[in-house]
Every structure is written in C-alpha cells, then in structure tokens.
Design a protein around this motif. Structure first.
Motif, mmCIF file in Angstrom:
data_model
loop_
_atom_site.group_PDB
_atom_site.id
_atom_site.type_symbol
_atom_site.label_atom_id
_atom_site.label_comp_id
_atom_site.label_asym_id
_atom_site.label_seq_id
_atom_site.Cartn_x
_atom_site.Cartn_y
_atom_site.Cartn_z
ATOM 1 N N GLU A 237 3.923 14.882 1.651
ATOM 2 C CA GLU A 237 2.934 14.581 1.190
ATOM 3 C C GLU A 237 1.999 13.467 1.575
ATOM 4 O O GLU A 237 0.843 13.455 1.445
ATOM 5 N N THR A 238 2.776 12.352 1.952
ATOM 6 C CA THR A 238 2.153 11.207 2.120
ATOM 7 C C THR A 238 1.841 11.082 3.650
ATOM 8 O O THR A 238 1.028 9.993 4.041
ATOM 9 N N LEU A 239 2.448 11.619 4.377
ATOM 10 C CA LEU A 239 2.701 11.530 5.831
ATOM 11 C C LEU A 239 3.259 10.058 6.339
ATOM 12 O O LEU A 239 3.087 9.773 7.295
ATOM 13 N N LEU A 240 3.894 9.461 5.175
ATOM 14 C CA LEU A 240 4.794 8.100 5.779
ATOM 15 C C LEU A 240 6.017 8.560 6.228
ATOM 16 O O LEU A 240 6.947 9.596 5.931
ATOM 17 N N PRO A 241 6.661 7.708 6.914
ATOM 18 C CA PRO A 241 8.040 7.764 7.500
ATOM 19 C C PRO A 241 9.080 7.763 6.381
ATOM 20 O O PRO A 241 8.756 7.171 5.191
ATOM 21 N N PRO A 242 9.966 8.507 6.348
ATOM 22 C CA PRO A 242 11.048 8.501 5.237
ATOM 23 C C PRO A 242 11.557 7.097 4.967
ATOM 24 O O PRO A 242 11.684 6.769 3.801
ATOM 25 N N PRO B 223 0.673 -1.098 -0.131
ATOM 26 C CA PRO B 223 -0.001 0.081 0.019
ATOM 27 C C PRO B 223 0.992 1.350 0.020
ATOM 28 O O PRO B 223 0.292 2.191 -0.532
ATOM 29 N N SER B 224 1.912 1.207 0.528
ATOM 30 C CA SER B 224 2.705 2.589 0.701
ATOM 31 C C SER B 224 3.152 2.912 -0.809
ATOM 32 O O SER B 224 3.301 3.956 -1.012
ATOM 33 N N ALA B 225 3.771 1.874 -1.552
ATOM 34 C CA ALA B 225 4.111 2.007 -2.741
ATOM 35 C C ALA B 225 2.907 2.618 -3.685
ATOM 36 O O ALA B 225 3.333 3.320 -4.518
ATOM 37 N N LYS B 226 1.738 2.025 -3.649
ATOM 38 C CA LYS B 226 0.550 2.477 -4.177
ATOM 39 C C LYS B 226 0.295 3.999 -3.855
ATOM 40 O O LYS B 226 0.063 4.936 -5.010
ATOM 41 N N LEU B 227 0.501 4.376 -2.768
ATOM 42 C CA LEU B 227 0.167 5.689 -2.297
ATOM 43 C C LEU B 227 1.193 6.559 -2.848
ATOM 44 O O LEU B 227 0.956 7.812 -3.242
ATOM 45 N N VAL B 228 2.627 6.209 -2.636
ATOM 46 C CA VAL B 228 3.444 7.053 -3.238
ATOM 47 C C VAL B 228 3.422 7.274 -4.833
ATOM 48 O O VAL B 228 3.500 8.336 -5.236
ATOM 49 N N LYS C 222 0.577 7.275 -6.378
ATOM 50 C CA LYS C 222 -0.638 8.255 -6.396
ATOM 51 C C LYS C 222 -0.089 9.604 -6.289
ATOM 52 O O LYS C 222 -0.890 10.239 -7.096
ATOM 53 N N VAL C 223 0.489 10.001 -5.505
ATOM 54 C CA VAL C 223 1.008 11.355 -5.083
ATOM 55 C C VAL C 223 1.773 11.813 -6.417
ATOM 56 O O VAL C 223 1.531 12.724 -6.747
ATOM 57 N N LEU C 224 2.469 10.900 -6.852
ATOM 58 C CA LEU C 224 3.330 11.306 -8.166
ATOM 59 C C LEU C 224 2.777 11.438 -9.267
ATOM 60 O O LEU C 224 2.736 12.341 -10.047
ATOM 61 N N GLU C 225 1.393 10.708 -9.367
ATOM 62 C CA GLU C 225 0.551 11.053 -10.456
ATOM 63 C C GLU C 225 -0.165 12.214 -10.398
ATOM 64 O O GLU C 225 -0.241 12.689 -11.402
ATOM 65 N N TYR C 226 -0.235 12.929 -9.266
ATOM 66 C CA TYR C 226 -0.830 14.051 -9.051
ATOM 67 C C TYR C 226 -0.185 15.319 -8.913
ATOM 68 O O TYR C 226 -0.275 16.358 -9.511
ATOM 69 N N GLU C 227 1.195 15.114 -8.449
ATOM 70 C CA GLU C 227 2.282 16.123 -8.095
ATOM 71 C C GLU C 227 3.581 16.128 -9.229
ATOM 72 O O GLU C 227 4.099 17.043 -9.254
ATOM 73 N N ASP C 228 3.395 15.088 -10.176
ATOM 74 C CA ASP C 228 4.433 15.042 -11.070
ATOM 75 C C ASP C 228 5.786 14.762 -10.814
ATOM 76 O O ASP C 228 6.410 13.456 -10.979
ATOM 77 N N THR C 229 6.758 15.491 -9.955
ATOM 78 C CA THR C 229 7.847 15.372 -9.751
ATOM 79 C C THR C 229 8.118 15.782 -8.399
ATOM 80 O O THR C 229 8.010 16.972 -7.914
ATOM 81 N N LEU C 230 8.627 14.907 -7.490
ATOM 82 C CA LEU C 230 8.929 15.442 -6.030
ATOM 83 C C LEU C 230 10.218 14.516 -5.614
ATOM 84 O O LEU C 230 10.857 13.658 -6.020
ATOM 85 N N THR C 231 10.941 15.098 -4.671
ATOM 86 C CA THR C 231 11.941 14.351 -3.772
ATOM 87 C C THR C 231 11.375 13.498 -2.904
ATOM 88 O O THR C 231 10.311 13.396 -2.464
ATOM 89 N N GLN C 232 12.295 12.703 -2.524
ATOM 90 C CA GLN C 232 11.825 11.630 -1.414
ATOM 91 C C GLN C 232 11.378 12.461 0.311
ATOM 92 O O GLN C 232 10.261 12.061 0.542
ATOM 93 N N SER C 233 11.920 13.561 0.398
ATOM 94 C CA SER C 233 11.583 14.033 1.537
ATOM 95 C C SER C 233 10.228 14.895 1.170
ATOM 96 O O SER C 233 9.284 14.952 2.088
ATOM 97 N N GLU C 234 9.962 15.446 0.069
ATOM 98 C CA GLU C 234 8.706 15.904 -0.385
ATOM 99 C C GLU C 234 7.617 14.656 -0.303
ATOM 100 O O GLU C 234 6.615 14.990 0.199
ATOM 101 N N LEU C 235 7.798 13.481 -0.662
ATOM 102 C CA LEU C 235 6.872 12.190 -0.880
ATOM 103 C C LEU C 235 6.639 11.981 0.734
ATOM 104 O O LEU C 235 5.402 11.705 0.941
ATOM 105 N N ALA C 236 7.509 12.142 1.503
ATOM 106 C CA ALA C 236 7.230 11.653 2.765
ATOM 107 C C ALA C 236 6.387 12.814 3.365
ATOM 108 O O ALA C 236 5.481 12.604 4.087
#
Length: 84
Positions: free
Chosen positions: A43-48, A20-25, A27-41
């Motif tokens: 946006e997703t509220l997941l631990p780094p 599920p964590s990979a699916k969430l990441v 999905k966020v990339l689908e909407y935000e296009d390009t992000l760093t790992q810290s930005e993904l953390a």
C-alpha cells in the motif's frame, strides 16, 4: 474499504517526531484499519525493511497495536492503537 479510524490529537502528537515512513504507515492504517506488514509495504510502496522499521518506531511510541493473524500465525496484523 474498512471503517475509517481517525487519529486523535494525542496520536498526532506522538507522530510528530517520527520519521516520514512511520507517518505514512500510520496514515495508511488510519484508512485501511488492519493490515499485515506485507500489505503495508504494498500500500505504501515502501521496501519491507522500511515498513518493519516504521512499525517498530510506531510500536515504541504506542501508536500501533499488533496481534497474530488467525488465518496464518506466521503473520501479524497491525492497527492504530485506540486511545481510551
């Protein structure tokens, strides 16, 4: 918000067996296009560590592309892979 990149059927199939964590990441990339790992953390509220694991799984499945940031070479930028 950046231009939205929609997941095609092949990408959806590749995501089916991922955690599920990979699916969430993805999905966020689908909407935000390009992000760093810290930005993904952020946006997703997941631990780094979980984001890092999700990105590894997505990379192994060929779902994400990564490149070095031009503004900070220590960081990588992640986007959904474009099916051709």
């Amino acid at each position: 918000m950046s231009a939205t990149r929609t997941a095609d059927e092949a990408t959806v199939e590749q995501l089916r067996d991922l955690p599920p964590s990979a699916k969430l990441v993805a999905k966020v990339l689908e909407y935000e296009d390009t992000l760093t790992q810290s930005e993904l953390a952020e946006e997703t509220l997941l631990p780094p560590r979980t984001v890092r694991y999700a990105l590894t799984r997505l990379d192994e499945a060929g779902v994400v592309d990564s490149r070095f940031s031009f503004t900070d070479a220590r960081k990588r930028l992640y986007t959904l892979a474009v099916a051709e």
